[in-house]
Enzyme design. Sequence first.
Site, PDB file in Angstrom:
ATOM      1  N   LEU A  75       0.820  -1.218   0.000  1.00  0.00           N
ATOM      2  CA  LEU A  75       0.000   0.000   0.000  1.00  0.00           C
ATOM      3  C   LEU A  75       0.852   1.265   0.000  1.00  0.00           C
ATOM      4  O   LEU A  75       0.377   2.353   0.300  1.00  0.00           O
ATOM      5  CB  LEU A  75      -0.954  -0.012   1.205  1.00  0.00           C
ATOM      6  CG  LEU A  75      -1.880  -1.230   1.268  1.00  0.00           C
ATOM      7  CD1 LEU A  75      -2.717  -1.206   2.535  1.00  0.00           C
ATOM      8  CD2 LEU A  75      -2.791  -1.299   0.037  1.00  0.00           C
TER       9      LEU A  75
ATOM     10  N   ASP B 299       3.283   5.075  -7.419  1.00  0.00           N
ATOM     11  CA  ASP B 299       3.028   5.213  -5.985  1.00  0.00           C
ATOM     12  C   ASP B 299       3.212   6.660  -5.532  1.00  0.00           C
ATOM     13  O   ASP B 299       2.396   7.214  -4.799  1.00  0.00           O
ATOM     14  CB  ASP B 299       3.975   4.307  -5.189  1.00  0.00           C
ATOM     15  CG  ASP B 299       3.779   2.841  -5.508  1.00  0.00           C
ATOM     16  OD1 ASP B 299       2.792   2.498  -6.193  1.00  0.00           O
ATOM     17  OD2 ASP B 299       4.630   2.031  -5.088  1.00  0.00           O
TER      18      ASP B 299
END
Length: 379
Positions: free
Chosen positions: A122, A169
Site C-alpha cells: 500500500l 506510488d
Amino acid sequence: MSVAGEFEALYGATPEGVWAAPGRVNLIGEYTDFNEGFVMPLALPHRAVAAVSRRDDGVLRVHSADVGGGVVQLDVDALEPLSGGGWAAYPGGVVWALREAGHPVTGADIHLASTVPTGAGLSSSAALEVVTALALNDLFGLGLSRPGLAVLAQRAENAFVGVPCGVMDQMASACADEGHALFLDTRDLSYRQVPFDLAARGLRLLVVDTRVKHALGDGAYAERRAGCEAGARALGVRALREVPYVQLPDALARLSDESVRRYVRHVVSDNHRVERTIALLDAGDARAVGPVLTEGHVSLRDDLRVSCPELDLAVEAANAAGALGARMTGGGFGGSAIVLVEEEAADVVAAAVEKAFAEAGLTAPRVFPAVPSKGARRI
C-alpha cells in the site's frame, strides 16, 4: 501526544509545520508504470505525517514514532546511495535527490508517524518520501510541482534506496484527490481525476491485507522489469506501452522467450484493462468494473506470476461469496487484494474471506474499506 508535540519533546522546539501524505491502493494497471503505460490508483485515508523544521548546518535528523530506536543523524553532504540505513534511507534519499537536482536543502529536523500498513503493498515508503519532499519543498521555497515532487521521490527510491519502482506510488500520494481515482499516463505524467464515489452507487471497495510478505518479492520485481524491457527491445519499441492491444497476437508471435511473452501479454492487456475501466466509470457503470478486476488477477497470477496462495485465496473466497470482482494489488508475493462489492454484501464477503483464511490455517487478514482520499498536503 500529537506529531507536533512529539517533535517538540524530541528536538526541544516547535516544528515549522506539519504535513501529511497518504498510502495508495491501485484499482487497475499493475506492472505497467515502468512500461510507460496507464495506471489508476487512489489515495487511502492511511497516511504518513511529518513535523519538520529547517536547519542550515548540513545536519539531517530523522525520527520515526513507528520504528524502535532514537533519532538518526545524517550529514547531508555525506549522503550516499545504496548505503543502507533502514527506514531512514527514505527521507534521507529525498534530501539526496533534491540536492542532486540542484535544490538548496541545507538540513532539517523531521519526526514521522504513519498509519500506512507496512509490507501490505500500500506504498508506505512512497508516503514517507512524498511527505518529506512536500515539507522540504514548502520550507525551502523550492517551487516544485506535485508531479515534480513525485519524480524526485521516485528517484530517491530507485537510485538511493535501490528499489526499481515506477512512479505510480509517488504520483498517487502527491496528486490524488478525495472521491476520485487518478488516471495516470506514466509516459508524460499527465493525469485526470476520475470520479469514484462508490458509496453514492451502493458499492464498496475492500482492501484485504493478507499480512504476508514473501522474501522473493524485490528480486522477482526486478526480473519482471528486465523481462519487459527485453520484450520491448525484441519488438523494436521504446516501451511496451507502444504495443497496441489489437496487435498483441502478432507481437507475441514474434517473441521466442516464453517468460518474456507472458510478461508482454500481461502488460499490454493490463493497459487495455485500464482503458476499459475508465470507459466504464465515465459511463457510470462502476459495477461492470468487477469482472475486469478479476480478469486482471488471472493475468497477474498466470502470466506475470506475481501472486501467491494467500492472494489467490482472498480473491477466490471473495468472488465465491458474491463479490463483483477482486484482484491482487501492488507488487505481489504477498501484500493486499482489493474487492469490489455491493455495500450490503460487504460484511458477508469480508467474513467469507476471513473464514477461508482460518480454515487454511493462515494468519487472519486485515480487511478494511478503501475510501478515495486526499493527496499530500500541509495540515
